[in-house]
Enzyme design. Structure first.
Site, PDB file in Angstrom:
ATOM      1  N   SER A   6       0.858  -1.192   0.000  1.00 36.56           N
ATOM      2  CA  SER A   6       0.000   0.000   0.000  1.00 36.56           C
ATOM      3  C   SER A   6       0.886   1.232   0.000  1.00 36.56           C
ATOM      4  O   SER A   6       1.658   1.451   0.939  1.00 36.56           O
ATOM      5  CB  SER A   6      -0.887   0.001   1.249  1.00 36.56           C
ATOM      6  N   HIS A  31      -1.415  -1.318  -4.105  1.00 34.77           N
ATOM      7  CA  HIS A  31      -2.663  -0.915  -3.457  1.00 34.77           C
ATOM      8  C   HIS A  31      -2.649   0.605  -3.257  1.00 34.77           C
ATOM      9  O   HIS A  31      -1.722   1.154  -2.666  1.00 34.77           O
ATOM     10  CB  HIS A  31      -2.781  -1.648  -2.120  1.00 34.77           C
ATOM     11  N   ASP A  33      -4.652   3.833  -1.809  1.00 30.18           N
ATOM     12  CA  ASP A  33      -5.694   4.235  -0.863  1.00 30.18           C
ATOM     13  C   ASP A  33      -6.191   5.643  -1.144  1.00 30.18           C
ATOM     14  O   ASP A  33      -5.440   6.612  -1.017  1.00 30.18           O
ATOM     15  CB  ASP A  33      -5.147   4.170   0.563  1.00 30.18           C
ATOM     16  N   MET A  35      -8.780   8.546  -0.029  1.00 33.40           N
ATOM     17  CA  MET A  35      -9.580   8.967   1.137  1.00 33.40           C
ATOM     18  C   MET A  35     -10.113  10.381   0.926  1.00 33.40           C
ATOM     19  O   MET A  35      -9.413  11.227   0.366  1.00 33.40           O
ATOM     20  CB  MET A  35      -8.709   8.933   2.393  1.00 33.40           C
ATOM     21  N   HIS A  64      -8.409   1.431  -3.785  1.00 35.70           N
ATOM     22  CA  HIS A  64      -9.323   1.248  -2.647  1.00 35.70           C
ATOM     23  C   HIS A  64      -9.960   2.594  -2.331  1.00 35.70           C
ATOM     24  O   HIS A  64      -9.306   3.483  -1.786  1.00 35.70           O
ATOM     25  CB  HIS A  64      -8.487   0.705  -1.473  1.00 35.70           C
ATOM     26  N   MET A  66     -12.012   4.919  -0.264  1.00 40.04           N
ATOM     27  CA  MET A  66     -12.603   5.163   1.051  1.00 40.04           C
ATOM     28  C   MET A  66     -13.259   6.530   0.982  1.00 40.04           C
ATOM     29  O   MET A  66     -12.817   7.502   1.608  1.00 40.04           O
ATOM     30  CB  MET A  66     -11.515   5.097   2.135  1.00 40.04           C
ATOM     31  N   MET A 135     -11.398  -5.506   5.757  1.00 40.29           N
ATOM     32  CA  MET A 135     -10.584  -4.549   6.532  1.00 40.29           C
ATOM     33  C   MET A 135     -10.331  -5.095   7.930  1.00 40.29           C
ATOM     34  O   MET A 135     -11.273  -5.455   8.644  1.00 40.29           O
ATOM     35  CB  MET A 135     -11.309  -3.195   6.651  1.00 40.29           C
ATOM     36  N   PHE A 141      -6.015   5.320   8.189  1.00 41.35           N
ATOM     37  CA  PHE A 141      -4.602   5.556   8.459  1.00 41.35           C
ATOM     38  C   PHE A 141      -3.789   4.273   8.308  1.00 41.35           C
ATOM     39  O   PHE A 141      -4.301   3.188   8.569  1.00 41.35           O
ATOM     40  CB  PHE A 141      -4.414   6.084   9.897  1.00 41.35           C
ATOM     41  N   GLY A 142      -2.543   4.443   7.915  1.00 45.27           N
ATOM     42  CA  GLY A 142      -1.619   3.320   7.919  1.00 45.27           C
ATOM     43  C   GLY A 142      -1.073   3.126   9.327  1.00 45.27           C
ATOM     44  O   GLY A 142      -1.280   3.965  10.206  1.00 45.27           O
ATOM     45  N   GLY A 143      -0.412   2.017   9.544  1.00 49.00           N
ATOM     46  CA  GLY A 143       0.304   1.803  10.790  1.00 49.00           C
ATOM     47  C   GLY A 143      -0.545   1.453  11.992  1.00 49.00           C
ATOM     48  O   GLY A 143      -0.076   1.529  13.126  1.00 49.00           O
ATOM     49  N   ASP A 171      -6.675  -6.189   4.536  1.00 43.35           N
ATOM     50  CA  ASP A 171      -6.052  -4.864   4.563  1.00 43.35           C
ATOM     51  C   ASP A 171      -6.120  -4.266   5.954  1.00 43.35           C
ATOM     52  O   ASP A 171      -7.208  -4.080   6.509  1.00 43.35           O
ATOM     53  CB  ASP A 171      -6.809  -3.969   3.557  1.00 43.35           C
ATOM     54  N   GLY A 173      -2.884  -3.370   9.094  1.00 44.55           N
ATOM     55  CA  GLY A 173      -2.021  -3.914  10.148  1.00 44.55           C
ATOM     56  C   GLY A 173      -1.359  -5.235   9.812  1.00 44.55           C
ATOM     57  O   GLY A 173      -0.881  -5.927  10.718  1.00 44.55           O
ATOM     58  N   GLY A 193       1.115  -1.865   4.150  1.00 46.62           N
ATOM     59  CA  GLY A 193       1.710  -0.545   3.943  1.00 46.62           C
ATOM     60  C   GLY A 193       2.946  -0.365   4.786  1.00 46.62           C
ATOM     61  O   GLY A 193       4.082  -0.485   4.308  1.00 46.62           O
ATOM     62  N   SER A 194       2.735  -0.105   6.080  1.00 47.21           N
ATOM     63  CA  SER A 194       3.872   0.202   6.951  1.00 47.21           C
ATOM     64  C   SER A 194       4.846  -0.972   7.065  1.00 47.21           C
ATOM     65  O   SER A 194       6.060  -0.757   7.156  1.00 47.21           O
ATOM     66  CB  SER A 194       3.372   0.629   8.333  1.00 47.21           C
TER      67      SER A 194
HETATM   68  C1  DX5 Z   1      -6.102   1.851   5.791  1.00 46.53           C
HETATM   69  C2  DX5 Z   1      -5.744   1.558   4.357  1.00 46.53           C
HETATM   70  C3  DX5 Z   1      -4.695   0.539   4.249  1.00 46.53           C
HETATM   71  C4  DX5 Z   1      -3.368   0.990   4.831  1.00 46.53           C
HETATM   72  C5  DX5 Z   1      -2.651  -0.210   5.324  1.00 46.53           C
HETATM   73  O1  DX5 Z   1      -7.128   2.766   5.823  1.00 46.53           O
HETATM   74  O2  DX5 Z   1      -6.866   1.088   3.641  1.00 46.53           O
HETATM   75  O3  DX5 Z   1      -4.527   0.077   2.922  1.00 46.53           O
HETATM   76  O4  DX5 Z   1      -2.563   1.653   3.905  1.00 46.53           O
HETATM   77  O5  DX5 Z   1      -1.513   0.205   6.009  1.00 46.53           O
HETATM   78  P1  DX5 Z   1      -0.870  -0.717   7.121  1.00 46.53           P
HETATM   79  O6  DX5 Z   1      -0.427  -1.978   6.447  1.00 46.53           O
HETATM   80  O7  DX5 Z   1       0.251   0.108   7.643  1.00 46.53           O
HETATM   81  O8  DX5 Z   1      -1.936  -0.979   8.154  1.00 46.53           O
HETATM   82 ZN    ZN Z   2      -6.452   0.100   1.679  1.00 46.44          ZN
END
Ligand code: DX5
Ligand code: ZN
Length: 216
Positions: A6, A31, A33, A35, A64, A66, A135, A141-143, A171, A173, A193-194
């Protein structure tokens, strides 16, 4: 198992380089994201950036959304180069129409489920789906930390889909340590992502994640 980095956790100031690194590192798709600050409390990117990314990679772009009223924008994202477009079931009252529209435009159609959403929301659109995005964090948010209570939903969705060739993507964490369990539950795509971009060796993480997801 397909691995989908991501880009939310990539360096947006050096996005092309970060993408090149995961592409040569063996990523299966990217991927992206999107938003809107309404469906989720964060703002990211739109079709302009997807178009720019499209020119820099051969990887399939898994977009994706959102955003509220996603049907208003699916055309823009497909024209920008999205290979798959995923809408949230919570974001549209006309899920079937949105999915059918994405396919008509020539892209793969996905439906995403927030952690608290029951998979029964998909019961009457099973033949309109190319992917289901489960999800494991509340999007935005990532991380964030993976919510383990959601894991049984992956198996539930897989059972509902029966023999249909539909990806079940997870998707939120996702780290190397979860890959095995997620595979056992029936996931076919891991979004991370992270775990990938936050590591000094993204290619190494992709390889380890795929290896860990290999079931005997
Ligand atoms: C969260 C996003 C994810 C996010 C995942 O809202 O949809 O795709 O980037 O990031 P990690 O892997 O760090 O949770
Ligand atoms: Zn995503």
């Amino acid at each position: 198992m397909k691995i989908a980095p991501s880009i939310l956790s990539a360096d947006f100031g050096a996005l092309a380089e970060d993408i090149a690194r995961v592409e040569s590192g063996g990523a299966d798709q990217l991927h992206v994201d999107v938003m809107d600050g309404r469906f989720v409390p964060n703002l990211t990117i739109g079709p302009v950036v997807v178009e720019a990314i499209r020119k820099r990679t051969r990887l399939p772009l898994d977009v994706h959304l959102m955003i509220v009223e996603p049907e208003r924008y699916v055309g823009d994202f497909v024209h920008a180069g999205a290979d798959a477009v995923t809408v949230h079931v919570e974001a549209t009252p006309h899920l079937q129409r949105a999915l059918a529209h994405i396919r008509e435009l020539g892209a793969r159609a996905g439906a995403a489920l927030n952690p608290a959403t029951h998979p029964d929301a998909l019961a009457y659109v099973l033949d309109d789906l190319d992917l289901v995005l489960v999800m494991t964090v509340n999007p935005g948010f990532g991380g964030q930390k993976l919510i383990a209570e959601v894991l049984p939903k992956i198996r539930h969705v897989r059972t509902m889909l029966g023999r249909r060739e539909v990806d079940v993507s997870v998707d939120g964490g996702v780290k190397i340590e979860h890959a095995r369990t997620l595979a056992e539950h029936g996931a076919s795509v891991l979004v991370a992502g992270s775990a990938i971009f936050g590591h000094p060796d993204p290619a190494g993480v992709i390889k380890q994640m795929r290896a860990a997801a290999q079931l005997p």
